[in-house]
Write a protein that holds these residues in place. Structure first.
Motif, PDB file in Angstrom:
ATOM      1  N   ALA A 260       0.864  -1.187   0.000  1.00 26.70           N
ATOM      2  CA  ALA A 260       0.000   0.000   0.000  1.00 26.70           C
ATOM      3  C   ALA A 260       0.896   1.231   0.000  1.00 26.70           C
ATOM      4  CB  ALA A 260      -0.901  -0.014   1.233  1.00 26.70           C
ATOM      5  N   ASP A 261       0.276   2.414  -0.019  1.00 27.23           N
ATOM      6  CA  ASP A 261       1.072   3.648   0.026  1.00 27.23           C
ATOM      7  C   ASP A 261       1.886   3.718   1.306  1.00 27.23           C
ATOM      8  OD1 ASP A 261      -0.004   5.004  -2.411  1.00 27.23           O
ATOM      9  OD2 ASP A 261      -1.878   4.834  -1.287  1.00 27.23           O
ATOM     10  N   GLN A 278      11.997  -8.083   5.907  1.00 26.58           N
ATOM     11  CA  GLN A 278      12.650  -6.971   5.224  1.00 26.58           C
ATOM     12  C   GLN A 278      12.826  -7.272   3.740  1.00 26.58           C
ATOM     13  OE1 GLN A 278      13.736  -3.773   6.543  1.00 26.58           O
ATOM     14  NE2 GLN A 278      13.600  -3.574   4.322  1.00 26.58           N
ATOM     15  N   LEU A 279      13.232  -8.508   3.418  1.00 26.61           N
ATOM     16  CA  LEU A 279      13.439  -8.879   2.017  1.00 26.61           C
ATOM     17  C   LEU A 279      12.131  -8.780   1.238  1.00 26.61           C
ATOM     18  CD1 LEU A 279      15.829 -11.953   2.398  1.00 26.61           C
ATOM     19  CD2 LEU A 279      16.398  -9.666   1.544  1.00 26.61           C
ATOM     20  N   ALA A 280      11.041  -9.216   1.856  1.00 21.16           N
ATOM     21  CA  ALA A 280       9.745  -9.159   1.180  1.00 21.16           C
ATOM     22  C   ALA A 280       9.308  -7.714   0.958  1.00 21.16           C
ATOM     23  CB  ALA A 280       8.694  -9.908   1.992  1.00 21.16           C
ATOM     24  N   LEU A 281       9.534  -6.870   1.943  1.00 24.56           N
ATOM     25  CA  LEU A 281       9.122  -5.479   1.833  1.00 24.56           C
ATOM     26  C   LEU A 281       9.980  -4.688   0.849  1.00 24.56           C
ATOM     27  CD1 LEU A 281       8.442  -4.738   5.605  1.00 24.56           C
ATOM     28  CD2 LEU A 281       6.739  -4.895   3.788  1.00 24.56           C
ATOM     29  N   ASP A 282      11.216  -5.124   0.674  1.00 22.07           N
ATOM     30  CA  ASP A 282      12.127  -4.427  -0.233  1.00 22.07           C
ATOM     31  C   ASP A 282      11.602  -4.382  -1.666  1.00 22.07           C
ATOM     32  OD1 ASP A 282      13.942  -3.730   1.677  1.00 22.07           O
ATOM     33  OD2 ASP A 282      15.310  -5.414   1.299  1.00 22.07           O
ATOM     34  N   SER A 283      10.739  -5.335  -2.017  1.00 23.26           N
ATOM     35  CA  SER A 283      10.242  -5.402  -3.389  1.00 23.26           C
ATOM     36  C   SER A 283       9.022  -4.510  -3.624  1.00 23.26           C
ATOM     37  CB  SER A 283       9.877  -6.853  -3.738  1.00 23.26           C
ATOM     38  OG  SER A 283       8.777  -7.296  -2.950  1.00 23.26           O
ATOM     39  N   THR A 284       8.590  -3.763  -2.616  1.00 22.95           N
ATOM     40  CA  THR A 284       7.390  -2.943  -2.756  1.00 22.95           C
ATOM     41  C   THR A 284       7.736  -1.499  -3.103  1.00 22.95           C
ATOM     42  OG1 THR A 284       7.321  -2.304  -0.412  1.00 22.95           O
ATOM     43  CG2 THR A 284       6.225  -4.364  -1.032  1.00 22.95           C
ATOM     44  N   ALA A 285       6.787  -0.840  -3.769  1.00 26.46           N
ATOM     45  CA  ALA A 285       6.972   0.572  -4.109  1.00 26.46           C
ATOM     46  C   ALA A 285       7.015   1.432  -2.849  1.00 26.46           C
ATOM     47  CB  ALA A 285       5.837   1.035  -5.021  1.00 26.46           C
ATOM     48  N   ALA A 286       6.334   0.987  -1.793  1.00 28.63           N
ATOM     49  CA  ALA A 286       6.352   1.737  -0.533  1.00 28.63           C
ATOM     50  C   ALA A 286       7.773   1.814   0.012  1.00 28.63           C
ATOM     51  CB  ALA A 286       5.428   1.075   0.481  1.00 28.63           C
ATOM     52  N   ALA A 289       9.744   4.300  -1.875  1.00 27.10           N
ATOM     53  CA  ALA A 289       9.359   5.674  -1.533  1.00 27.10           C
ATOM     54  C   ALA A 289       9.665   6.021  -0.079  1.00 27.10           C
ATOM     55  CB  ALA A 289       7.871   5.870  -1.800  1.00 27.10           C
ATOM     56  N   GLY A 290      10.259   5.071   0.648  1.00 24.87           N
ATOM     57  CA  GLY A 290      10.574   5.322   2.052  1.00 24.87           C
ATOM     58  C   GLY A 290       9.357   5.356   2.941  1.00 24.87           C
ATOM     59  N   GLN A 291       8.333   4.579   2.575  1.00 26.45           N
ATOM     60  CA  GLN A 291       7.079   4.596   3.326  1.00 26.45           C
ATOM     61  C   GLN A 291       6.783   3.272   4.017  1.00 26.45           C
ATOM     62  OE1 GLN A 291       5.626   7.284   4.062  1.00 26.45           O
ATOM     63  NE2 GLN A 291       6.818   8.559   2.668  1.00 26.45           N
ATOM     64  N   VAL A 292       7.840   2.560   4.424  1.00 29.00           N
ATOM     65  CA  VAL A 292       7.688   1.403   5.304  1.00 29.00           C
ATOM     66  C   VAL A 292       8.144   1.879   6.683  1.00 29.00           C
ATOM     67  CG1 VAL A 292       8.432  -0.933   5.849  1.00 29.00           C
ATOM     68  CG2 VAL A 292       8.090  -0.256   3.469  1.00 29.00           C
ATOM     69  N   VAL A 323       4.287  12.162   1.250  1.00 29.36           N
ATOM     70  CA  VAL A 323       4.134  10.795   0.770  1.00 29.36           C
ATOM     71  C   VAL A 323       4.118  10.832  -0.742  1.00 29.36           C
ATOM     72  CG1 VAL A 323       2.691   8.728   0.795  1.00 29.36           C
ATOM     73  CG2 VAL A 323       2.816  10.178   2.826  1.00 29.36           C
ATOM     74  N   GLU A 324       5.112  10.186  -1.359  1.00 26.89           N
ATOM     75  CA  GLU A 324       5.229  10.191  -2.815  1.00 26.89           C
ATOM     76  C   GLU A 324       4.580   8.971  -3.426  1.00 26.89           C
ATOM     77  OE1 GLU A 324       9.355  10.415  -3.603  1.00 26.89           O
ATOM     78  OE2 GLU A 324       9.627  12.396  -2.679  1.00 26.89           O
ATOM     79  N   ASN A 325       4.408   9.003  -4.736  1.00 25.37           N
ATOM     80  CA  ASN A 325       3.903   7.853  -5.511  1.00 25.37           C
ATOM     81  C   ASN A 325       2.555   7.347  -4.990  1.00 25.37           C
ATOM     82  OD1 ASN A 325       6.341   7.934  -6.959  1.00 25.37           O
ATOM     83  ND2 ASN A 325       7.324   6.616  -5.444  1.00 25.37           N
ATOM     84  N   VAL A 326       1.679   8.255  -4.628  1.00 25.76           N
ATOM     85  CA  VAL A 326       0.373   7.876  -4.113  1.00 25.76           C
ATOM     86  C   VAL A 326      -0.367   6.978  -5.111  1.00 25.76           C
ATOM     87  CG1 VAL A 326      -1.882   8.733  -3.405  1.00 25.76           C
ATOM     88  CG2 VAL A 326       0.179   9.950  -2.716  1.00 25.76           C
ATOM     89  N   GLY A 327      -0.851   5.839  -4.649  1.00 24.91           N
ATOM     90  CA  GLY A 327      -1.601   4.920  -5.493  1.00 24.91           C
ATOM     91  C   GLY A 327      -0.742   3.977  -6.300  1.00 24.91           C
ATOM     92  N   ASP A 328       0.578   4.168  -6.300  1.00 24.76           N
ATOM     93  CA  ASP A 328       1.469   3.318  -7.072  1.00 24.76           C
ATOM     94  C   ASP A 328       2.170   2.330  -6.146  1.00 24.76           C
ATOM     95  OD1 ASP A 328       3.078   2.210  -8.982  1.00 24.76           O
ATOM     96  OD2 ASP A 328       4.572   3.821  -8.927  1.00 24.76           O
ATOM     97  N   PHE A 329       1.408   1.321  -5.694  1.00 24.61           N
ATOM     98  CA  PHE A 329       1.965   0.426  -4.694  1.00 24.61           C
ATOM     99  C   PHE A 329       1.947  -1.038  -5.116  1.00 24.61           C
ATOM    100  CE2 PHE A 329      -2.358   1.772  -3.533  1.00 24.61           C
ATOM    101  CZ  PHE A 329      -3.031   0.573  -3.673  1.00 24.61           C
ATOM    102  N   ASN A 330       1.870  -1.329  -6.391  1.00 26.82           N
ATOM    103  CA  ASN A 330       1.851  -2.722  -6.846  1.00 26.82           C
ATOM    104  C   ASN A 330       3.271  -3.277  -6.930  1.00 26.82           C
ATOM    105  OD1 ASN A 330      -0.975  -2.858  -7.157  1.00 26.82           O
ATOM    106  ND2 ASN A 330      -0.806  -1.687  -9.058  1.00 26.82           N
TER     107      ASN A 330
END
Length: 330
Positions: A260-261, A278-286, A289-292, A323-330
């Motif tokens: 998500a965003d 951490q490895l799983a989250l690294d692959s997300t757009a969030a 964007a530094g939003q984890v 918060v950058e890249n709003v809506g771009d979280f795939n």
């Protein structure tokens, strides 16, 4: 002689007041007669129970522990009008209590989880109430209905700090209005996911008709932020739901499906996000964007107003930073 008589009358009146009782029904459906003015309360249920009133200025006599934490440190971190908690007596883990120590404290009230066997045993020491602080008007998971602060108000009324609770509720409402106005332009566009991280799995605390409403869900909903589509879908289908825990567990491999965003990762310790999570989250757009955001699960999942105030402050800081890249979280 007259002075002695007055002192005797006052002593009798004081003794009479201390002995006044009322009947309270706990989450087990038990009607328990408790003091209207308990002076020595032991929270064998642990920090999640005690936080209900320590954040309002009440200092328990004794406390159990759930996660092997430093209870005073955990409760102080939540904030509020916390008094000096250094004198609280530890009575063991909530699932492995030191009954001899509890009895030696001679409490006039004990508050535990809604565990019938433990509550009955503790009742041999002092009047004991069994409560699940994660539910509102029900001791069972899956019933989030009822007054928002009903359970905390119940705890506050037991130890006489309801006025402090009313002050905090007003503080929360005022801060909420400020946060919503300050970020009105971006709030409608943001989706979020909350992950409760553990060593072996990632625990998702979904919220809906089937699940209890944790503090983070209540606050994010109040602000107007939207839970991720995947999280809502998983809630509706009960994916990974565990009746014994009241929330869902899914494998770390599917974490990117819940992107998500804003992604909040809660832990009950001070460890950073690491390993498979951490490895799983690294692959997300969030993550790009530094939003984890790693957050304190003790605060984000506790059911009390002061925790909600802290959440509002944290979310306000995050949104204020942009918060950058709003809506771009795939």
């Amino acid at each position: 002689m007259k002075k002695v008589f007055v002192l005797l009358v006052l002593a009798i009146l004081g003794f009479s007041y201390a002995q006044e009782t009322r009947t309270v029904t706990d989450d087990l459906g038990r009607e328990v007669e408790v003091s209207t003015n308990p002076q020595s309360v032991v929270f064998t249920g642990g920090e999640e129970h005690a936080a209900m009133v320590t954040s309002l200025g009440y200092v328990p006599l004794g406390i159990g522990s759930v996660y092997g934490q430093d209870s005073a440190e955990t409760l102080t971190a939540i904030g509020g009008d916390v008094g000096d908690l250094s004198g609280m007596i530890g009575v063991g883990a909530s699932n492995e209590l030191d009954y001899e120590t509890i009895a030696a404290l001679e409490p006039d009230l004990i508050i535990h989880w809604s565990n019938e066997e433990a509550v009955e045993r503790l009742s041999l020491i002092a009047p004991t109430l069994g409560y699940n602080p994660r539910a509102n008007n029900s001791g069972e998971y899956g019933d989030p209905s009822g007054e928002r602060y009903l359970k905390q108000r119940t705890f506050a009324s037991l130890v006489g700090v309801e006025d402090a609770l009313d002050v905090q509720v007003a503080e929360y409402q005022a801060l909420l209005a400020e946060v919503k106005e300050r970020h009105a332009d971006i709030i409608p566009e943001l989706e979020w996911t909350f992950i409760d991280d553990s060593d072996e799995a990632v625990v998702y605390m979904y919220d809906g008709e089937r699940f209890p409403t944790f503090a983070y869900h209540a606050v994010l909903t109040d602000i107007g932020l939207t839970p991720s589509t995947a999280m809502v879908d998983a809630t509706a289908k009960g994916i990974g739901y565990e009746d014994n825990f009241g929330y869902a567990q899914v494998s770390v491999e599917v974490v990117p499906d819940y992107a998500a965003d804003l992604i909040f990762v809660g832990r009950y310790d001070t460890a950073p996000i690491a390993g498979p999570t951490q490895l799983a989250l690294d692959s997300t757009a969030a993550a790009d964007a530094g939003q984890v955001h790693r957050v304190n699960a003790n605060i984000w999942t506790y059911h009390l107003v002061q925790a909600e105030i802290r959440l509002l402050q944290e979310i306000d800081a995050i949104l204020s930073a942009g918060v950058e890249n709003v809506g771009d979280f795939n």
